[in-house]
Scaffold this motif. Sequence first.
Motif, mmCIF file in Angstrom:
data_model
loop_
_atom_site.group_PDB
_atom_site.id
_atom_site.type_symbol
_atom_site.label_atom_id
_atom_site.label_comp_id
_atom_site.label_asym_id
_atom_site.label_seq_id
_atom_site.Cartn_x
_atom_site.Cartn_y
_atom_site.Cartn_z
ATOM 1 N N ARG A 157 37.412 40.293 36.357
ATOM 2 C CA ARG A 157 36.568 40.129 35.181
ATOM 3 C C ARG A 157 35.366 41.065 35.227
ATOM 4 O O ARG A 157 34.857 41.482 34.188
ATOM 5 N N ARG A 158 34.924 41.398 36.431
ATOM 6 C CA ARG A 158 33.786 42.310 36.600
ATOM 7 C C ARG A 158 34.206 43.769 36.510
ATOM 8 O O ARG A 158 33.368 44.678 36.555
ATOM 9 N N GLY A 159 35.492 44.035 36.431
ATOM 10 C CA GLY A 159 35.983 45.396 36.326
ATOM 11 C C GLY A 159 36.198 46.085 37.658
ATOM 12 O O GLY A 159 36.507 47.286 37.695
ATOM 13 N N ASP A 160 36.066 45.342 38.771
ATOM 14 C CA ASP A 160 36.260 45.924 40.103
ATOM 15 C C ASP A 160 37.718 45.729 40.508
ATOM 16 O O ASP A 160 38.078 44.811 41.241
ATOM 17 N N LYS A 161 38.582 46.601 39.991
ATOM 18 C CA LYS A 161 40.011 46.426 40.166
ATOM 19 C C LYS A 161 40.461 46.645 41.610
ATOM 20 O O LYS A 161 41.429 46.024 42.052
ATOM 21 N N ALA A 162 39.754 47.495 42.347
ATOM 22 C CA ALA A 162 40.137 47.734 43.737
ATOM 23 C C ALA A 162 39.957 46.469 44.571
ATOM 24 O O ALA A 162 40.843 46.073 45.340
ATOM 25 N N LYS A 163 38.788 45.818 44.425
ATOM 26 C CA LYS A 163 38.552 44.594 45.185
ATOM 27 C C LYS A 163 39.452 43.457 44.686
ATOM 28 O O LYS A 163 39.915 42.632 45.479
ATOM 29 N N ALA A 164 39.701 43.441 43.379
ATOM 30 C CA ALA A 164 40.597 42.426 42.837
ATOM 31 C C ALA A 164 41.990 42.572 43.426
ATOM 32 O O ALA A 164 42.615 41.582 43.854
ATOM 33 N N ALA A 165 42.480 43.811 43.486
ATOM 34 C CA ALA A 165 43.811 44.066 44.042
ATOM 35 C C ALA A 165 43.874 43.642 45.502
ATOM 36 O O ALA A 165 44.874 43.052 45.949
ATOM 37 N N LYS A 166 42.807 43.900 46.244
ATOM 38 C CA LYS A 166 42.782 43.536 47.660
ATOM 39 C C LYS A 166 42.852 42.015 47.834
ATOM 40 O O LYS A 166 43.601 41.509 48.680
ATOM 41 N N SER A 167 42.095 41.284 47.017
ATOM 42 C CA SER A 167 42.099 39.821 47.139
ATOM 43 C C SER A 167 43.411 39.226 46.641
ATOM 44 O O SER A 167 43.942 38.281 47.241
ATOM 45 N N TYR A 168 43.961 39.751 45.553
ATOM 46 C CA TYR A 168 45.271 39.274 45.090
ATOM 47 C C TYR A 168 46.331 39.531 46.159
ATOM 48 O O TYR A 168 47.198 38.677 46.416
ATOM 49 N N SER A 169 46.271 40.690 46.779
ATOM 50 C CA SER A 169 47.253 41.024 47.819
ATOM 51 C C SER A 169 47.127 40.076 49.007
ATOM 52 O O SER A 169 48.138 39.644 49.586
ATOM 53 N N HIS A 170 45.885 39.749 49.353
ATOM 54 C CA HIS A 170 45.693 38.825 50.468
ATOM 55 C C HIS A 170 46.234 37.443 50.111
ATOM 56 O O HIS A 170 46.847 36.776 50.961
ATOM 57 N N ALA A 171 46.032 37.008 48.869
ATOM 58 C CA ALA A 171 46.587 35.723 48.434
ATOM 59 C C ALA A 171 48.106 35.726 48.586
ATOM 60 O O ALA A 171 48.698 34.752 49.072
ATOM 61 N N LEU A 172 48.744 36.838 48.203
ATOM 62 C CA LEU A 172 50.199 36.921 48.324
ATOM 63 C C LEU A 172 50.658 36.961 49.776
ATOM 64 O O LEU A 172 51.749 36.486 50.101
ATOM 65 N N SER A 173 49.825 37.510 50.658
ATOM 66 C CA SER A 173 50.191 37.506 52.076
ATOM 67 C C SER A 173 50.172 36.095 52.648
ATOM 68 O O SER A 173 50.884 35.796 53.611
ATOM 69 N N LEU A 174 49.373 35.226 52.024
ATOM 70 C CA LEU A 174 49.316 33.825 52.458
ATOM 71 C C LEU A 174 50.412 32.997 51.822
ATOM 72 O O LEU A 174 50.894 32.022 52.416
ATOM 73 N N ASP A 175 50.813 33.369 50.624
ATOM 74 C CA ASP A 175 51.861 32.637 49.904
ATOM 75 C C ASP A 175 52.591 33.627 49.004
ATOM 76 O O ASP A 175 52.126 33.977 47.923
ATOM 77 N N THR A 176 53.732 34.084 49.467
ATOM 78 C CA THR A 176 54.475 35.120 48.746
ATOM 79 C C THR A 176 55.003 34.638 47.402
ATOM 80 O O THR A 176 55.374 35.450 46.553
ATOM 81 N N LYS A 177 55.039 33.318 47.186
ATOM 82 C CA LYS A 177 55.563 32.777 45.937
ATOM 83 C C LYS A 177 54.451 32.374 44.967
ATOM 84 O O LYS A 177 54.734 31.768 43.938
ATOM 85 N N TYR A 178 53.211 32.726 45.293
ATOM 86 C CA TYR A 178 52.099 32.274 44.466
ATOM 87 C C TYR A 178 51.985 33.166 43.232
ATOM 88 O O TYR A 178 51.427 34.269 43.285
ATOM 89 N N GLU A 179 52.512 32.685 42.121
ATOM 90 C CA GLU A 179 52.683 33.502 40.925
ATOM 91 C C GLU A 179 51.372 33.999 40.319
ATOM 92 O O GLU A 179 51.309 35.148 39.857
ATOM 93 N N PRO A 180 50.295 33.189 40.254
ATOM 94 C CA PRO A 180 49.055 33.728 39.680
ATOM 95 C C PRO A 180 48.549 34.967 40.414
ATOM 96 O O PRO A 180 48.018 35.885 39.779
#
Length: 295
Positions: free
Chosen positions: A260-283
């Motif tokens: 929402r803040r427009g920081d797509k690099a940090k957003a991508a990093k956090s989304y990727s980390h979420a997926l590393s914790l749960d590969t099926k986490y659709e959001p």
Amino acid sequence: MTSTARTADFSDHTGRTAGRSNRRFFAFACLSAAAVLTLSGCTTGDTTSDMMRVERAQGSDENIASLSGVIAANPGDPEGYNVRGSAYGRAGEFRRALADFNKAIELNPRFYQAYANRALVERNMGDQAAAQNDYNAALQLNPRYDVAFIGRGNLYRQAGQLDQAFNDFNKAIELDTTDPRAYHNRGLIYQARKQHAQAIEDFSTAISLSPSSPEPYNGRGISYVAMNDDDNAFADFNTAINLNGKIAESWANQALVYERRGDKAKAAKSYSHALSLDTKYEPARAGLARVKAGV
């Protein structure tokens, strides 16, 4: 907004009239960030919220062996079976837990705590009708038993019967419960109804009662996002991560604020980390796809 819960509770209610140790293992439903940037309320049904949380001390082989010794010395005491059933529940041994609660109720048909504990096992085994019957039985025996109202409210909430769930959580709160689940789960319903100011108030109360639990911070943060208060939302999501960095929802929620803040690099990093914790986490998967497409 899609929501997924990751933890559940097991209540140890022994029925002692004095010096009772009623340990609460909180069933907070972890709300996730929206799959889209516009929040539109929460989905109340889920498939993962009823997995028992293993409490190593209470569910250990050593503790169960000790409780079995107590039962052997006092085979006519229903409390021993109720306590051991709780230990089996924490260890995920549901059939043994069910057998112990059955025995406790056989020995004392008015043992309302055992009915509520058996209901939780039945709920985790997928028998929702039996669970509701047992919560009803507990409340018939003790109409002021807050734990049974909370447990039955969760059944209603997960079935999408929000009005009935809301009434049960309200009743527990009217009984001056100190169980944070009542406030947290009522907050989820306020959130689903887009009543975010009330939701924030309930999540805040849940936090005051259980400040080390990350789930109400996630819940409150989602409502802050819905009210365009990204700073407070970000603080809550970061607190949730600091309390337990292994919850995918918390990282996806943090990523949403970055997005929402427009920081797509940090957003991508956090989304990727979420997926590393749960590969099926659709959001998290959908969020990562969005920010990558926007780069």
